[in-house]
Design a protein around this motif. Structure first.
Motif, PDB file in Angstrom:
ATOM      1  N   TRP A  11      69.146  46.185  52.648  1.00 61.12           N
ATOM      2  CA  TRP A  11      70.478  46.300  53.236  1.00 61.12           C
ATOM      3  C   TRP A  11      70.766  47.705  53.709  1.00 61.12           C
ATOM      4  O   TRP A  11      70.359  48.692  53.090  1.00 61.12           O
ATOM      5  N   ARG A  64      71.244  35.947  62.275  1.00 63.92           N
ATOM      6  CA  ARG A  64      69.928  36.304  61.763  1.00 63.92           C
ATOM      7  C   ARG A  64      68.896  35.915  62.806  1.00 63.92           C
ATOM      8  O   ARG A  64      69.035  34.893  63.484  1.00 63.92           O
ATOM      9  N   ARG A 110      64.568  41.018  55.862  1.00 65.25           N
ATOM     10  CA  ARG A 110      63.872  40.252  54.838  1.00 65.25           C
ATOM     11  C   ARG A 110      62.370  40.379  55.033  1.00 65.25           C
ATOM     12  O   ARG A 110      61.848  40.110  56.118  1.00 65.25           O
ATOM     13  N   THR A 135      70.651  43.694  57.627  1.00 68.17           N
ATOM     14  CA  THR A 135      69.744  43.245  56.583  1.00 68.17           C
ATOM     15  C   THR A 135      68.366  42.949  57.167  1.00 68.17           C
ATOM     16  O   THR A 135      68.236  42.597  58.337  1.00 68.17           O
ATOM     17  N   GLU A 174      64.960  41.450  50.067  1.00 65.40           N
ATOM     18  CA  GLU A 174      66.011  41.676  51.050  1.00 65.40           C
ATOM     19  C   GLU A 174      66.483  43.115  50.966  1.00 65.40           C
ATOM     20  O   GLU A 174      66.769  43.625  49.881  1.00 65.40           O
TER      21      GLU A 174
END
Length: 112
Positions: free
Chosen positions: A102, A48, A94, A92, A100
């Protein structure tokens, strides 16, 4: 509606490389990243990124994978691939709100 589209998956031999890319329909996300899910396993975090100086890699990815992003894209460079890397990889994103989003997933298969 937010859309994330992954590309770059495929089949490769052990030791090979793949580069996954994800393009989002807007660029106001706080962070973007990659998860994967192998058959019979839970979905797990791979990497991430918030910025170049703020990123996380799973222990299994350290030394082999690199995550990078632009405003509305995130890439995952995967080197020295192993059979156990075989999974569906999901992009993903955010938002600041905590929502969130996808992608649909892209298959990565490592086999000889």
């Amino acid at each position: 509606q937010v859309q994330l589209v992954e590309s770059g998956g495929g089949s490769v031999q052990p030791g090979g490389s793949l580069r996954l890319s994800c393009a989002a329909s807007r660029n106001t996300f706080f962070s973007m990243g990659w998860y994967r899910q192998a058959p019979g396993q839970q979905r797990e975090l791979v990497a991430r990124i918030v910025s170049d100086s703020n990123k996380i890699l799973a222990d299994s990815a350290k030394g082999r994978f690199t995550i990078s992003r632009a405003k509305n894209t995130v890439d995952l460079q995967m080197n020295s691939l192993k059979v156990e890397d075989t999974a569906v990889y999901y992009c993903t994103a955010r938002a600041l709100s905590g929502a969130e989003y996808w992608g649909q997933g892209t298959q990565v298969t490592v086999s000889s």
